[in-house]
Enzyme design. Sequence first.
Site, mmCIF file in Angstrom:
data_model
loop_
_atom_site.group_PDB
_atom_site.id
_atom_site.type_symbol
_atom_site.label_atom_id
_atom_site.label_comp_id
_atom_site.label_asym_id
_atom_site.label_seq_id
_atom_site.Cartn_x
_atom_site.Cartn_y
_atom_site.Cartn_z
ATOM 1 N N HIS A 163 14.742 -47.712 -46.180
ATOM 2 C CA HIS A 163 14.164 -48.606 -46.546
ATOM 3 C C HIS A 163 15.022 -49.903 -47.280
ATOM 4 C CE1 HIS A 163 10.652 -50.722 -48.832
ATOM 5 N NE2 HIS A 163 11.413 -50.902 -49.592
ATOM 6 N N SER A 164 14.739 -51.042 -46.758
ATOM 7 C CA SER A 164 15.389 -52.271 -47.337
ATOM 8 C C SER A 164 16.775 -52.128 -46.755
ATOM 9 C CB SER A 164 15.457 -52.358 -48.917
ATOM 10 O OG SER A 164 15.759 -53.620 -49.228
ATOM 11 N N MET A 165 17.922 -52.043 -47.770
ATOM 12 C CA MET A 165 19.249 -51.920 -47.214
ATOM 13 C C MET A 165 19.651 -50.396 -46.452
ATOM 14 S SD MET A 165 22.955 -51.405 -49.403
ATOM 15 C CE MET A 165 22.698 -49.616 -49.738
ATOM 16 N N SER A 193 12.055 -49.809 -42.534
ATOM 17 C CA SER A 193 11.093 -50.211 -43.595
ATOM 18 C C SER A 193 11.528 -51.528 -44.577
ATOM 19 C CB SER A 193 10.644 -48.980 -44.450
ATOM 20 O OG SER A 193 9.879 -49.352 -45.582
ATOM 21 N N ALA A 243 17.400 -49.646 -43.975
ATOM 22 C CA ALA A 243 16.837 -49.976 -42.858
ATOM 23 C C ALA A 243 18.156 -50.451 -42.028
ATOM 24 C CB ALA A 243 15.715 -50.814 -42.836
#
Length: 255
Positions: free
Chosen positions: A94-96, A122, A98
């Site tokens: 998720h975020s970083m 994500s 990803a």
Amino acid sequence: MIDKQNADGWIRRYHAADESPIRLVCLPHAGGSASFYFPMSQALAPAVDVLSVQYPGRQDRRHEPGITDIGVYADALTSALLPWLDRPVALFGHSMGAVLAFEVTRRLERDHGVSPVRIFASGRRSPSSFRQETVHLRDDDGIVAEMRELSGTNSAILGDEEILRMVLPAIRSDYTAIENYRADPRETVNTPITVLTGESDPRTSAEEADAWEGHTTGKFDIHRFPGGHFYLAGQQARILKIVSDELAAAPVRKG
């Protein structure tokens, strides 16, 4: 035999599933910790063996210096994952996380001949969708303001000055790493990519999420959810079904 304690400290395995044919490696957002994925681990076990990544500079690794470069992060994490490649793996970031999933996959494919069965990317624009961002240069209050805007940190932590002082250095390190990250638009992996994105995420537009397709030579699909950067909070059941269905359909093989 895998060292389940993983002495280097990167891996947490909350619900060991030794009989599972597949592993899911979960990578947190900037400032996040392995425990963010405890509910996913609990929900997917025992069908999936979930590994949650613990970055340095937080929780039980709070005395370690943070990492300020995505390449260094990905190199270290790839090394930490090598003992766990005795069965197929997928990555959920998720975020970083990803971006790290993408960079770890690049290294696994290039240096070790291992293609994960899927990347779940994500809450993050594609690796080559660059924005000029400077959260890491803000003072502490500025970083806290960013965290509040994205609503990704427990409100109790944001209101506890002592805890904040402990975690802010790690958060600043993570923001330094991700905000200085660059990827060539031509950089691809063979691993299929599934993108999950919030429709009102201020950090990822629809076009930036779609651009992930250009970074894989494999299958690509995208799922859009109501909500912002941390859309996950209200979409657990749907996300779990997507992940479960994709992993159940994945080929069971080594490498």
